[in-house]
Design an enzyme around this catalytic site. Structure first.
Site, PDB file in Angstrom:
ATOM      1  N   ASP A  20      34.564  17.442  34.410  1.00  0.00           N
ATOM      2  CA  ASP A  20      35.567  17.224  33.354  1.00  0.00           C
ATOM      3  C   ASP A  20      34.906  16.526  32.158  1.00  0.00           C
ATOM      4  O   ASP A  20      35.255  15.402  31.816  1.00  0.00           O
ATOM      5  CB  ASP A  20      36.745  16.380  33.889  1.00  0.00           C
ATOM      6  CG  ASP A  20      36.328  14.993  34.360  1.00  0.00           C
ATOM      7  OD1 ASP A  20      35.151  14.818  34.756  1.00  0.00           O
ATOM      8  OD2 ASP A  20      37.165  14.073  34.306  1.00  0.00           O
ATOM      9  N   HIS A  61      26.487   2.256  32.803  1.00  0.00           N
ATOM     10  CA  HIS A  61      26.708   2.909  34.103  1.00  0.00           C
ATOM     11  C   HIS A  61      27.105   4.357  33.877  1.00  0.00           C
ATOM     12  O   HIS A  61      28.062   4.621  33.155  1.00  0.00           O
ATOM     13  CB  HIS A  61      27.812   2.188  34.879  1.00  0.00           C
ATOM     14  CG  HIS A  61      27.507   0.746  35.111  1.00  0.00           C
ATOM     15  ND1 HIS A  61      27.931  -0.241  34.261  1.00  0.00           N
ATOM     16  CD2 HIS A  61      26.774   0.150  36.073  1.00  0.00           C
ATOM     17  CE1 HIS A  61      27.488  -1.400  34.700  1.00  0.00           C
ATOM     18  NE2 HIS A  61      26.785  -1.197  35.795  1.00  0.00           N
TER      19      HIS A  61
HETATM   20  C1  BDR Z   1      34.473   8.867  36.885  1.00  0.00           C
HETATM   21  O1  BDR Z   1      35.628   8.901  36.044  1.00  0.00           O
HETATM   22  C2  BDR Z   1      35.329   9.529  34.834  1.00  0.00           C
HETATM   23  O2  BDR Z   1      35.828   8.808  33.745  1.00  0.00           O
HETATM   24  C3  BDR Z   1      33.842   9.703  34.780  1.00  0.00           C
HETATM   25  O3  BDR Z   1      33.491  10.904  34.118  1.00  0.00           O
HETATM   26  C4  BDR Z   1      33.430   9.718  36.217  1.00  0.00           C
HETATM   27  O4  BDR Z   1      33.472  11.027  36.758  1.00  0.00           O
HETATM   28  C5  BDR Z   1      34.072   7.434  37.097  1.00  0.00           C
HETATM   29  O5  BDR Z   1      35.110   6.739  37.692  1.00  0.00           O
HETATM   30 CA    CA Z   2      33.594  13.014  35.325  1.00  0.00          CA
END
Ligand code: BDR
Ligand code: CA
Length: 313
Positions: A15, A241
């Site tokens: 996504d 991160h």
């Molecule tokens: C996950 O949530 C999304 O915001 C990021 O892309 C990642 O897949 C981290 O919690």
């Molecule tokens: Ca993601």
């Protein structure tokens, strides 16, 4: 005899999303995997944007893989996106010009089913977003887990240190019913949870240096990730991160996993404070079969080397 090694077929459900983008650049770069396509979920932002972002990233990286649009909403309940982290368009609102290419006509869930059959027993499936597409695929083809060689999921918070509510991580909390279907259906999958991500941050100052020294991919990534990095620095301090990049390196190069705990894990789909939580039976109280290989630690130097390589440093 000079026999070239057969590449592992790879399918990514994603996504994009700033950290998805870094993970995808890493997958594009990998010599040992044959990327079959990207199936696109809604999550970080709406499906229209996540599809457009995937196509744009492919264009920037010069990668011509099919992109399949998936489900625009979670299976059962509406959920809030993460535009406050990734920007309203999911790529830092840089106003990039749209990619020339369009997505395929086939639905993401159907592409997952078709490719799992075509590459039966070989396919590496990596999920970097909410599990809506994979859950739908499982409802259409319950035999899917037996066809997939390895599933790696980015999601969850294995001792309840969430990032979207107290105990829940975003990918699971966005569509807990879908995650529940997936966690029950696969007898074994590898899980890279949010808490592992927190143990594998890298310094903003190092990352800025890599972005400055990298190629066109780094330049594009610098732009789309700027707002998120600023937000992250204000909230989490000196370390950056990238959840999806950690999941991707664990998927592509499992030899770098230095500690893995195999335990039963489930998804809480109800609960006033705990919807989307991922309770792990750490002390084997339930007698349930252990379904998750929880990645606890990864070789940090190897992880960072992969990130540098995919930025052209
Ligand atoms: C996950 O949530 C999304 O915001 C990021 O892309 C990642 O897949 C981290 O919690
Ligand atoms: Ca993601």
């Amino acid at each position: 005899m000079n026999e070239s090694k057969r590449k592992i077929p790879l399918l990514i459900d994603t996504d994009p999303g700033v950290d998805d983008a870094l993970a995808l650049l890493m997958a594009f770069e990998d010599p040992d995997h044959q990327l079959l396509g990207l199936t696109i979920a809604a999550g970080n932002v709406g499906l229209k944007h996540t599809v457009a972002n995937a196509l744009k990233l492919c264009e920037i990286a010069g990668v011509d893989v099919p992109v399949y649009a998936g489900c625009p909403v979670p299976l059962v309940h509406e959920a809030e996106d993460a535009a406050y982290v990734h920007g309203l368009d999911g790529f830092g609102d840089t106003n990039y010009s749209p990619a020339a290419r369009q997505p395929e006509a086939e639905h993401a869930a159907l592409a997952i089913i078709r490719l799992a059959k075509q590459y039966e027993g070989e396919l590496l499936l990596v999920t970097l977003g909410p599990l809506t597409n994979l859950a739908l695929a499982l409802r259409l083809d319950p035999a899917l887990p037996s066809r997939i060689a390895r599933l790696v999921v980015m999601g969850g918070a294995v001792t309840g240190l969430g990032n979207t509510s107290i105990p829940a991580e975003f990918n699971i909390a966005f569509d807990p019913e879908a995650a529940d279907i997936v966690f029950r259906a696969f007898p074994r999958f590898d899980l890279v949870d949010w808490e592992a991500v927190l143990r594998h941050g890298f310094l903003h100052t190092d990352f800025e240096d890599w972005l400055a020294r990298g190629d066109a991919r780094a330049h594009f990534y610098d732009g789309i990730s700027r707002k998120t990095r600023e937000w992250s620095e204000g909230k989490r301090g000196a370390h950056w991160h990238s959840a999806d990049a950690l999941a991707m390196v664990a998927a592509l190069a499992p030899g770098g996993i230095t500690r893995r705990e195999v335990r039963p894990i489930r998804v809480e789909t109800e609960g006033r404070l705990s919807r989307g939580a991922t309770p792990v039976d750490w002390s084997q109280r339930t007698g349930q079969a252990a379904n998750a290989g929880i990645v606890m630690d990864y070789d940090q130097a190897a992880f960072e080397a992969r990130i540098r390589a995919c930025l052209g440093v």
